[in-house]
Design an enzyme around this catalytic site. Structure first.
Site, PDB file in Angstrom:
ATOM      1  N   THR A  63      71.268  88.452  35.154  1.00  0.00           N
ATOM      2  CA  THR A  63      71.096  87.139  35.785  1.00  0.00           C
ATOM      3  C   THR A  63      70.412  86.156  34.840  1.00  0.00           C
ATOM      4  O   THR A  63      69.615  86.534  34.000  1.00  0.00           O
ATOM      5  CB  THR A  63      70.220  87.234  37.058  1.00  0.00           C
ATOM      6  OG1 THR A  63      68.998  87.860  36.719  1.00  0.00           O
ATOM      7  CG2 THR A  63      70.912  88.011  38.134  1.00  0.00           C
ATOM      8  N   GLU A 104      70.307  92.978  44.419  1.00  0.00           N
ATOM      9  CA  GLU A 104      71.479  93.853  44.633  1.00  0.00           C
ATOM     10  C   GLU A 104      72.475  93.227  45.603  1.00  0.00           C
ATOM     11  O   GLU A 104      73.044  93.907  46.447  1.00  0.00           O
ATOM     12  CB  GLU A 104      71.049  95.239  45.122  1.00  0.00           C
ATOM     13  CG  GLU A 104      70.075  95.982  44.230  1.00  0.00           C
ATOM     14  CD  GLU A 104      70.582  96.201  42.810  1.00  0.00           C
ATOM     15  OE1 GLU A 104      71.799  96.032  42.568  1.00  0.00           O
ATOM     16  OE2 GLU A 104      69.761  96.496  41.937  1.00  0.00           O
ATOM     17  N   GLY A 117      63.367  93.333  35.114  1.00  0.00           N
ATOM     18  CA  GLY A 117      62.082  94.036  35.177  1.00  0.00           C
ATOM     19  C   GLY A 117      61.712  94.592  33.814  1.00  0.00           C
ATOM     20  O   GLY A 117      62.545  95.170  33.121  1.00  0.00           O
TER      21      GLY A 117
END
Lengths: 668, 668
Positions: A152, A432, A191
């Site tokens: 993203t 998700e 992350g």
């Protein structure tokens, strides 16, 4: 403040009054007695001597990160060692437990290496060539390098084709040039990207001679292995504080014409050769299959967030006493309005636990077909996992906030942990697959299924009810049986699908493009998708309770499960009564009867409420809540937690001499 | 990262396309043009040069408190000075603006002196004798002493009669002995109690010669004025971190036989004389009237929290582009599912703004009666303010979370500020009367009103519809007019009240006590109360738009307000369709027509959406959100906020040398 060693008498009494065996419930809930035993054994050892999660609440953001890395590293080592000790070569402890309930309990700030484990290593193995795996994958497997997966961007989430990061092949040097042409192309959110990883898989648009070849994966080193300093052309950092997960270290990445050798494109499928020729992937790029698993896992995870919250709320409601119904003041759990808030969520945990398990087992049954290239059941599984993920993450998020409110002011304390649980649950509504986007995808599948209904084609098994119920002239004589409650939801889903299909077709007929017509029918499509999900969840619950599995359980356990089913069905039907009443004519008396049933079953479930949440088998470390501990010594624990606040370490705060005293002396 | 000085072209276009005058809207929304002008003028000066609220996110808990005290002291001085400058002796700036929107913007951590201002000083004035006011009230008014108001205890919130803190009169020394006999009697929650205040009004059970005299107020000094050290017998401190409001310094207070002179009981009403004789209060202890004002204020406050969230979501949705409907990718606001999330909340802000205003004006109209000892309209006002507070706090809380989700992942960033707004809104569901408890109180009033209906007695004006609609044999021929949509909600409220009354009466007849029967009918009572509130809010909205006030507004503004009304009515009716369909028979076509109306009005409101939220007139400082700023330079602001994270001040984090490097070298 010392915590009494005895269990609160209110909880003792509740447990004595339980009509079933908690261990039998727990074994059933987790699916296996042996597994339950192992869980208890290993968590006892894994949780020993860990830092107090409450400490994190009082630290600065940066200190939380440092503590989070420490906890992540220690947890990884601890689990790996235990795996070696108990079952070398297995995976049931390491890396499995690093995500989910146990991982959350050990790493309350979140794990900055989660994406490394769940996606980076898997992509190297699954998308890389064997040479690539040998060179980088093996080092990643034992953490010699740590990576993340950067998809993203600041300007793009769900819509992958819109990604702007480019990888241009430079034939002259046999390299790719990776570049983020605008700030909206900055990679955002992965992350561990901020300050933890030194490698990164970058998802970028491949260009050869200026021609787009679509999205591919590129391995980019972002920090020096020795010094950990960012490499030239790399603008990398932390994206800043979030609502939850303070230690996950989500990061950003800007690439300024960063060059990597050609062999760092992951080339198991598509390839770029030295001369710049492009070899297309032999397999479809759009393989949703792994996402089925991931989304069922999200539903599973959120089910446990809800289980945590409802365990906390139930135990607290049994200990807290308030109001003038009787003397002594009654337990809050005896207030029917409180029962109405808390008890349906107990049933909800069980319902979602079963539904997620069902999707997983469908997944495993379908895996062989998929490996053999048969993707025919994929749309069905895709639809199920999307709707389950969306429904469970949405329901659990709002339910957890209701649990917070059901604990009154004390639920607002950080030490109650409901705020953190909410933060984790809420995030799952977005990651998700954003929930509305997922429902729209399901809506599209339902439209297609309705086409099959109209053409009298065979439907996928979990959608076959659409065909059957579409053939009904009207809903049968109302009996209010469990079967009928499920059918009422199915009937509403069927008719909402019919209407959505009708409106969609009308729009196409009026000259709208397909995407336009889909968009304009979006509200009804998402509603139909949600109902399809509800129908699936209630159906699964009904099957489990009334099906063959019942024979393996004691009568006492079955009675409790039947009550939970009754509660869940009546409550779900009431919740969707607006849709049901459109298509199923119910008299005032029949609706009133459902209310009577609701009030009766609330009373029944209330009797076993504490024991049932005990059966979710969540340890104090997993709840991490002063309101929810097994011993119910709520007030002592609240006071003890307050005493831990660093503010209380000295009698007079810095702010007094600095600001308050001059202010008071100024005689404003 | 520099922020462009130009407004994002997408927002420019949206504003150009607006069909009404934003300033006219804003003046209408705030109720007064002159007031609007003043708000803009003073906030410009008040907000100049304040600290960046984002800094707070990265501090330790203790540092947040210190910064919070600094900001509270500075804000108080700044407002007081401005009041002196602009209108000496007035109160429109100081202390009014210290709470609410402006206060929140200036003190983003919360104000640890809020309870001092809102309750401590007011209790000294209203409940103390004139001597008491002379001695302590005046000093409190200019902050020579700072106090708070300690009512709730660790073990008791809503149910006041259950409070355990004692004040025993000792005739021998002419003192009260204040004591918290159990830890559950510890005072818990009062703002500023932790480390800010040196005085405290303690609500305690008065005992004379061991005989209980009920709840009274006692002024207790808790810290030394010079050193700020806690006084002997006082166990005082911070209750620890909470979900929101980190700087409010909520505290606890344990009293170990603390002695205070008799004259420190606030004795304007009830008195204890030197000989220990007790003089009863001439006025009722249960005067709910001030609570009417407070609860309308809570509704007002939460309306503005929702206004903040929806402004952020709307602007972001107009700038964010995503998905394959067209090329270039459409604004997210053009997705109908996004419209469905965001736009009804714009209408909701207007609806609650009007309803809170209406309760306030009823309050002012009733104030004279109350001062003259006529309490007859109090139950009605009480019911209205309870249901409004509960509905608005509940709706806004969940809506703000939906706004968070409507902003996708970026809504999860602390810099989006939606997490903080949620934390503030959620707290309001619990304080000033827990929502379920409030609804139950309204339910009781409705039961009584239904008794009046049955006995054909006159009903209170805002409940008179119950009598009128109870007389209907059936709901009239459906036209779907606005009037009818409101009536449909009223009819549902009427019939739910009828059913609740019927079930309640049956339970009484079966031998249940009144409190038991009330408890057992709790679900239906709260539902009836909620519907009563909805009916009131929609009715008020309808009156404003179609009533005489319309003539004072431009046709353009009226058209927008009509669209918002249409959206609010259709959406609210759909939301309560399950209850409506029970009592109002609607055909499939009629229900379908409502959906068509919804989809049409969403399109209409969408056109003006950005301009309408502009009309809420919230300044960037008030929104404090990278997603919601007026200029819409979203991505630049997100990136700039990330760069501010202290984590990004140095290239390599402490955690690398300490934990990560050894871990990677260990070749796990």
């Amino acid at each position: 403040m010392s915590i009494p060693s005895a269990v609160n008498p209110d909880l003792v009494k509740e447990r004595q009054n339980a009509t079933f065996d908690v261990d039998e419930f727990a074994s059933w809930f987790y699916g296996d007695t042996a597994l339950m035993g192992m869980k208890r054994l290993i968590t006892e050892e894994l949780y020993r001597g860990l830092d107090d999660p409450l400490d994190l609440e009082y630290m600065s953001y940066e200190d939380v990160y440092t503590a989070g890395v420490k906890q992540a590293v220690e947890s990884t080592v601890r689990m790996r060692n235990m795996q070696e000790k108990i079952n070398p070569g297995g995976t049931e402890i390491y890396p499995t437990l690093l995500s989910g309930l146990v991982g959350n309990a050990m790493m309350p700030a979140g794990n900055p290496m989660a994406v490394h484990l769940l996606m980076f290593t898997k992509a190297l193995k699954g998308q890389g060539t064997s040479e690539q795996y040998e060179r980088w994958g093996k080092r990643a497997d034992n953490f010699e390098i740590i990576g993340t997966y950067a998809q993203t961007e600041l300007g793009h989430g769900t819509y992958l084709r819109g990604l702007q990061t480019r990888a241009d092949y430079d034939r002259r040097t046999d390299e790719f040039v990776l570049h983020t042409p605008h700030i909206s192309a900055y990679k955002w959110w992965p992350g561990g990207l901020g300050h933890t990883v030194n490698y990164c898989i970058v998802v970028a648009q491949l260009y050869i001679d200026g021609e787009s070849k679509g999205i591919h994966l590129f391995l980019v080193q972002v920090r020096d292995e020795e010094t950990h300093r960012p490499l030239p052309g790399i603008d990398i950092g932390d994206i800043g504080k979030k609502i939850g997960m303070p230690g996950v270290n989500n990061g950003y990445l800007g690439l300024n014409k960063v060059r990597i050798p050609r062999i760092q494109m992951l080339m198991r499928n598509a390839q770029v050769l030295e001369d710049g020729s492009y070899v297309k992937s032999p397999v479809s790029q759009l393989n949703y299959f792994p996402m089925v698993y991931v989304r069922a896992a999200v539903a599973f995870g959120n089910t446990f967030f809800l289980a945590q919250a409802v365990t906390i709320a139930t135990r607290y409601s049994a200990v807290r006493r308030q109001s003038p119904i009787n003397e002594p003041e009654p337990q809050v759990l005896d207030h029917i309005t409180q029962q109405m808030k808390v008890l349906p969520e107990i049933a909800s945990v069980v319902a979602y636990r079963l539904a997620a398990g069902q999707v997983w087992s469908l997944y495993h049954r379908t895996a062989k077909d998929v490996n053999a290239g048969d993707y025919s059941r994929l749309p069905e599984l895709h639809a199920l996992s999307c709707t389950l993920k969306a429904a469970c993450s949405y329901d659990s998020t709002y339910a957890i906030e209701r649990m917070r409110q059901s604990c009154g002011g004390h639920g607002y304390l950080a030490a109650a942990n409901l705020g953190n649980i909410f933060g984790l649950a809420s995030a799952a509504c977005t990651y998700e697959g954003e929930n509305s986007v997922l429902y729209l995808q399901v809506g599209k599948i339902l439209l297609k299924a309705w086409g099959d209904v109209l053409a009298k084609r065979q439907l996928m098994p979990t959608m076959s009810y659409l065909g059957e119920l579409a053939a009904w002239k009207q809903f049968p004589q109302w009996t209010g049986s469990w079967q009928q409650l499920v059918e009422a939801l199915q009937y509403a889903a069927t008719n909402k699908t019919r209407l959505a299909h009708q409106h969609y077709t009308t729009r196409l007929g009026a000259g709208r493009t397909q995407p336009q017509a889909l968009n304009e029918t979006g509200i009804e499509l998402t509603q139909a998708a949600e109902l399809h999900g509800r129908a699936f969840v209630t159906y699964t619950f009904l099957q489990e309770v009334t099906g063959k599995a019942a024979a393996k359980r004691s009568a006492n356990l079955n009675r409790v499960l039947e009550q939970l089913l009754e509660l869940y069905l009546v409550h779900t039907v009431q919740r969707h009564m607006a849709d049901i009443l459109r298509f199923v004519p119910l008299s005032e008396q029949q609706i009133d009867d459902l209310q009577t049933r609701l009030e009766l079953v609330l009373k029944q479930v209330r009797l076993n409420a504490v024991a049932i949440v005990d059966g979710f088998d969540l340890e104090d470390r997993e709840l991490s809540s002063v309101l929810g501990s097994y011993d119910g010594n709520v007030y002592e624990r609240i006071l003890a937690s307050a005493k831990k606040s660093p503010m209380n370490k000295r009698p007079v705060p810095v702010a007094f001499e600095r600001y308050l005293k001059p202010f008071m002396r100024a005689k404003l």
